[in-house]
Design a protein around this motif. Sequence first.
Motif, PDB file in Angstrom:
ATOM      1  N   ASN A   2       0.726  -1.252  -0.103  1.00  0.00           N
ATOM      2  CA  ASN A   2      -0.110  -0.276   0.182  1.00  0.00           C
ATOM      3  C   ASN A   2       0.346   1.542   0.278  1.00  0.00           C
ATOM      4  O   ASN A   2       1.977   0.488   0.151  1.00  0.00           O
ATOM      5  N   ALA A  36      -4.526   3.168   7.236  1.00  0.00           N
ATOM      6  CA  ALA A  36      -2.643   2.777   6.278  1.00  0.00           C
ATOM      7  C   ALA A  36      -1.609   3.482   6.223  1.00  0.00           C
ATOM      8  O   ALA A  36      -1.353   4.470   6.058  1.00  0.00           O
ATOM      9  N   ARG A  51      -1.821  -1.134   9.183  1.00  0.00           N
ATOM     10  CA  ARG A  51      -3.380  -0.356   9.246  1.00  0.00           C
ATOM     11  C   ARG A  51      -3.070  -0.287  10.553  1.00  0.00           C
ATOM     12  O   ARG A  51      -3.645  -1.682  11.674  1.00  0.00           O
ATOM     13  N   CYS A  81       0.667  -5.907  10.894  1.00  0.00           N
ATOM     14  CA  CYS A  81       1.537  -6.113   9.344  1.00  0.00           C
ATOM     15  C   CYS A  81       0.540  -6.836   8.450  1.00  0.00           C
ATOM     16  O   CYS A  81      -0.214  -7.756   8.950  1.00  0.00           O
ATOM     17  N   GLN A  82       0.266  -5.871   7.123  1.00  0.00           N
ATOM     18  CA  GLN A  82      -0.295  -6.434   6.542  1.00  0.00           C
ATOM     19  C   GLN A  82       0.125  -7.672   5.953  1.00  0.00           C
ATOM     20  O   GLN A  82      -0.426  -8.311   4.465  1.00  0.00           O
ATOM     21  N   SER A  83       1.429  -7.998   5.472  1.00  0.00           N
ATOM     22  CA  SER A  83       2.371  -9.182   4.657  1.00  0.00           C
ATOM     23  C   SER A  83       1.958 -10.236   5.911  1.00  0.00           C
ATOM     24  O   SER A  83       1.398 -11.339   4.894  1.00  0.00           O
ATOM     25  N   THR A  85       0.890 -10.353   8.990  1.00  0.00           N
ATOM     26  CA  THR A  85      -0.541 -10.558   9.703  1.00  0.00           C
ATOM     27  C   THR A  85      -0.558 -11.109  11.445  1.00  0.00           C
ATOM     28  O   THR A  85      -1.357 -10.976  12.349  1.00  0.00           O
TER      29      THR A  85
END
Length: 277
Positions: A2, A36, A51, A81-83, A85
Amino acid sequence: MNTPNSSLSQFIEEYPLYSKFGTDQPIVAADLNNLAFNFFCKNEKEIQPFRLEATMHNGVGKHHDAEEAAVDFTEMFSGVCQSCTVYKVNIVISGASQKDKPKYFIRKIGQYPAPETSLVKLPDEISYFLNEESREFYSKGLRNLELEYGAGAFAYFKKMITKEVGKIIEAISDPYSPYGSRIAEAFSNYKELGQKTKFIEDISPCLPKNLQEHGANSLVMLYDFASINMDELSEEECIKKSRDIDTLFRYLVRKIYQERNEALSEKSPSKYFLRYS
């Protein structure tokens, strides 16, 4: 990955603790929820998209209208962390309004894991004098000054001075002098009664020779600095006071070590003041 396009994202990514992020438009807790931003993930060992998720909310104080109530908040967020998680960073953010412009601001008042900052080289005398926790406070204060974040510098210097002012008093009290504990007693009376002139007159003759001219007044200024309410100061005032107290603290510690070195070179127990080496 993002690509955050909001200045609020920059606030999360770059601003140190206690530094105000100001705006002319109200910022409410909901503006930060689901925000984000990019951050270092210790699991992935690289910058990854994160996020924010709100986890706890506490309103602050009494308010006259709905807008004031909305902008005056303290809330804990969890950045996920969105990678991977899994990795999270917990951030406590407060919002408020002020008389100065910009009218509204938010700031980070807590973060875990603690934010990593660039190392700042401390003068040798100060590094030796302070314990590990106070060295960290002092380093972070200097780092905030470099970035001209007045509130952050002020908060860290205040924490350091609060912890160390008693140690300074003890360090300059001559244990071999017939005056004994007069400096500590006079300082205790000053804290209780606030009589600045009397304190200076009482302890100046008891101080090491190289501190007799300015030492007593410097001690008063250090103690008074630790008592200042930061919320009453502007960013510019925070920067000025932080720089002043940094200069003053360096002066005191330097004078203490000068006296110690002179005493050791003369090998005279009656001139040994510093008990931290």
